[in-house]
Design an enzyme around this catalytic site. Sequence first.
Site, PDB file in Angstrom:
ATOM      1  N   LYS A 126      71.411  54.974  12.479  1.00  0.00           N
ATOM      2  CA  LYS A 126      71.857  54.289  11.267  1.00  0.00           C
ATOM      3  C   LYS A 126      70.743  53.420  10.687  1.00  0.00           C
ATOM      4  CE  LYS A 126      74.611  52.771   8.043  1.00  0.00           C
ATOM      5  NZ  LYS A 126      75.931  52.155   8.289  1.00  0.00           N
TER       6      LYS A 126
ATOM      7  N   THR B  10      78.009  48.599  11.996  1.00  0.00           N
ATOM      8  CA  THR B  10      76.558  48.715  12.102  1.00  0.00           C
ATOM      9  C   THR B  10      76.052  47.450  12.776  1.00  0.00           C
ATOM     10  OG1 THR B  10      76.383  50.105  10.132  1.00  0.00           O
ATOM     11  CG2 THR B  10      74.386  48.959  10.846  1.00  0.00           C
TER      12      THR B  10
END
Length: 298
Positions: free
Chosen positions: A178, A103
């Site tokens: 995300k 991420t």
Amino acid sequence: MSEPRKVSFLGLGVMGGEIARHIARAGHELTIYNRTPLRRDKWLQANPDLTARVATNPAEAAEGADVVITCVGNDDDLADVVLGPNGVFRSIRRGATFIDHTTVSARIARQISVEARDLQVHCVDAPMTGSQIGAQRGTLTVMCGGRKDAIEAARPVMEAYSARIVHVGKAGSGQITKMACQICIAGNVAALAEAVRFAQASHLDMDKVYEAISGGAAQSWQMDNRWKSMDEDEFDFGFAIDWMRKDLGLSLDEGRGLGLSLPVAALIDQFFAEIQAIGGGRLDTSAIIKRLPRRGLR
């Protein structure tokens, strides 16, 4: 399964270690690399039934691979592992597929995509959700940014550890998706913490309260997996507050770039900062409940 591929996996952390295990068990030819040798050695000891070649640096790991996957910490870690002097892109072959499960910011995802295009490498930014439990079970959801042909090239390997693979859009789109996911999770766990304390202070049977409300509109993954542990003050597991603050920081930065205010996300980010300040940064995000006093509780 699909035809076995030569897969190199870089980053054997909580999520990455489980994913690498699924890849090997699916019959792919696995090479592993971790910047910390101790974690690599622990993975090998924990999986004595699996065969994996060990690389000494990212470039060596990528050499000859059909698919290279990274799952590291943040933008700087990813840039070093992929674009550094001994990075993946120093040796990855033309026509190979690069998948990043870290991420990170949409900016670096786009930068890596441009570099991959120049090398004629398929590139997918593919952050995940589903928690450590999902990684262990091989039921992760992967949100993918990149060209359609790149996602299709990556799919046969990602299917070894994913229950849902969604092509969201162009390069960077997986990372932005995300961020939206983490905004939702942060709001959910903060509200859940207040609900738990509220029910405790009312001296209710917590199991009965969960039974009553978890089948309706209040139900969530957080409620199903964290209600009981919150009630029992157990937080030494799961997704760390340090990592959630990193992710919310990415979301807030992206929001500013869009000219968008995210007041709830910003507020909850500060709640998490309070837990960090008392030494709870490595605890699960459900430890946000620790900022709420237990006065009047049984």
